[in-house]
Design a protein around this motif. Structure first.
Motif, short mmCIF file in Angstrom:
data_model
loop_
_atom_site.label_atom_id
_atom_site.label_comp_id
_atom_site.label_asym_id
_atom_site.label_seq_id
_atom_site.Cartn_x
_atom_site.Cartn_y
_atom_site.Cartn_z
N GLY A 1 84.44 29.62 69.44
CA GLY A 1 85.30 28.65 68.78
C GLY A 1 86.47 28.17 69.63
O GLY A 1 87.30 27.39 69.16
N ASP A 2 86.54 28.60 70.87
CA ASP A 2 87.67 28.25 71.74
C ASP A 2 87.39 26.92 72.44
O ASP A 2 87.05 26.89 73.63
N LEU A 3 87.53 25.81 71.74
CA LEU A 3 87.27 24.50 72.32
C LEU A 3 88.21 24.18 73.49
O LEU A 3 87.74 23.70 74.54
N PRO A 4 89.53 24.44 73.37
CA PRO A 4 90.41 24.16 74.52
C PRO A 4 89.98 24.93 75.77
O PRO A 4 90.03 24.38 76.88
N GLY A 5 89.55 26.17 75.60
CA GLY A 5 89.10 26.96 76.74
C GLY A 5 87.85 26.36 77.38
O GLY A 5 87.71 26.34 78.61
N LYS A 6 86.96 25.84 76.54
CA LYS A 6 85.75 25.19 77.06
C LYS A 6 86.10 23.93 77.83
O LYS A 6 85.49 23.62 78.86
N LEU A 7 87.08 23.18 77.35
CA LEU A 7 87.50 21.97 78.04
C LEU A 7 88.11 22.29 79.40
O LEU A 7 87.86 21.59 80.38
N PHE B 1 78.66 18.21 74.68
CA PHE B 1 77.67 19.12 75.24
C PHE B 1 78.15 20.57 75.24
O PHE B 1 77.43 21.48 74.82
N TYR B 2 79.36 20.81 75.70
CA TYR B 2 79.87 22.17 75.80
C TYR B 2 80.04 22.80 74.42
O TYR B 2 79.77 23.98 74.21
N VAL B 3 80.53 22.01 73.46
CA VAL B 3 80.68 22.53 72.10
C VAL B 3 79.30 22.83 71.51
O VAL B 3 79.07 23.88 70.92
N GLY B 4 78.37 21.89 71.66
CA GLY B 4 77.04 22.08 71.12
C GLY B 4 76.34 23.30 71.68
O GLY B 4 75.69 24.07 70.95
N LEU B 5 76.48 23.50 72.99
CA LEU B 5 75.82 24.64 73.63
C LEU B 5 76.35 25.98 73.12
O LEU B 5 75.64 26.98 73.11
N ALA B 6 77.61 25.99 72.67
CA ALA B 6 78.20 27.23 72.16
C ALA B 6 77.62 27.61 70.80
O ALA B 6 77.69 28.77 70.40
#
Length: 310
Positions: A42-48, A100-105
């Motif tokens: 759930g860490d979207l900022p970290g993924k960005l 893409f990064y959110v979906g892959l998580a």
């Protein structure tokens, strides 16, 4: 570089296959990166932030490469061209990879690699609307329908009683594929008057910087730097720089639908490498059926002979 080289069918096959192998390896690499850098689902900022470092450095690598290979003059962009590569970077890198990064998580690497194959069919349909010499045919229509059927199959549970599809997971991967298709067609136009290495370098750097700034602004951070995590990040930087540049060269010299058809290799490589490195199930019957349908669909799309240049 002479674009006729990339219009050669053997070169097209070899380079496109190599690009798809690199992109297929990104699925397990991203998930492993989440673990190494301790990025929670759930860490979207970290993924960005993670994506930002990857693409910013990939872009800088290409721009430095361009400067040392006689492309220095091309690095100076006028206002119009700068606006074009900025738009390309914000769409192809920033917007696409947010989805893409959110979906892959929220899905498996195997499913994400197959869902991402929808980009092939989006490209074929969009090319029909944009290019007069890249129209839909009977075979292309059936290919798109069969390919989408394969994408649907992978989302059913084994007993076929439940459709396993979530907006944050599979849905975001499909949206990312659509955004990439649009951006790739736009990138083909930009590359007609701008060196492909320079264009790719700027768009990756601009998009990566935007991802990084956005992630940091919302509290994201990247921790857990070790030899292993740095090597992984370095590999992802190089795969992005190489794959996007080579793909841009292929699009510049060939029809969109011809190049896009090779994307069928991405789910094959992605599924196989996810199974190898993540231990994900690849031998489920639905995955096999989905891959067969996707490959069959794209074979139909490329069945008719096409001129090398579009």
């Amino acid at each position: 570089m002479n674009r006729s080289v990339f219009a050669d069918r053997k070169v097209l096959f070899a380079v496109a296959t190599f690009c798809c192998l690199l992109w297929g390896s990104a699925y397990p690499a991203i998930k492993i990166g989440y673990e190494l850098f301790a990025i929670a689902p759930g860490d979207l900022p970290g993924k960005l932030v993670f994506a930002g470092y990857r693409f910013l450095f990939a872009g800088l690598v290409l721009l430095v490469f361009a400067a040392f290979t006689g492309r220095g003059a091309a690095l100076s962009l006028d206002r119009r061209t700068l606006g074009q590569v900025t738009l390309l970077g914000l769409s192809q890198t920033l917007l696409q990879y947010v989805f893409f990064y959110v979906g892959l998580a929220y899905t498996t690497g195997v499913k994400a690699s197959i869902m991402n194959a929808t980009g092939t069919f989006f490209s074929v349909l969009l090319a029909h609307l944009i290019y007069h010499n890249d129209r839909l045919s009977h075979h292309k229509v059936w290919g798109c329908l069969i390919g989408f059927a394969g994408v649907m199959v992978v989302n059913f549970t084994p007993d076929l009683l439940e459709f396993d599809f979530t907006l944050l997971g599979e849905g975001f991967v499909v949206i990312a594929a659509f955004v990439l298709s649009l951006a790739s067609i736009y990138g083909k136009r930009v590359s007609q008057h701008l060196d492909s290495v320079v264009m790719t370098g700027y768009q990756l750097a601009i998009g990566g910087a935007a991802l990084l700034v956005g992630g940091l602004a919302f509290g994201g951070q990247l921790t857990g730097f070790t030899v292993g995590s740095v090597l992984l990040l370095g590999y992802m930087v190089l795969l992005s720089a190489a794959a996007f540049t080579l793909w841009s060269l292929l699009l510049r010299a060939n029809r969109v639908s011809t190049v896009a058809a090779f994307n069928f290799l991405v789910p094959i490589f992605g599924a196989a490498l996810s199974a190898m490195f993540l231990g994900e199930a690849i031998l489920e019957w639905k995955n096999a059926v989905a891959l067969v349908l996707v490959c069959w669909g794209i074979w139909l799309v490329t069945r008719e002979p096409a001129p090398a240049k579009g």
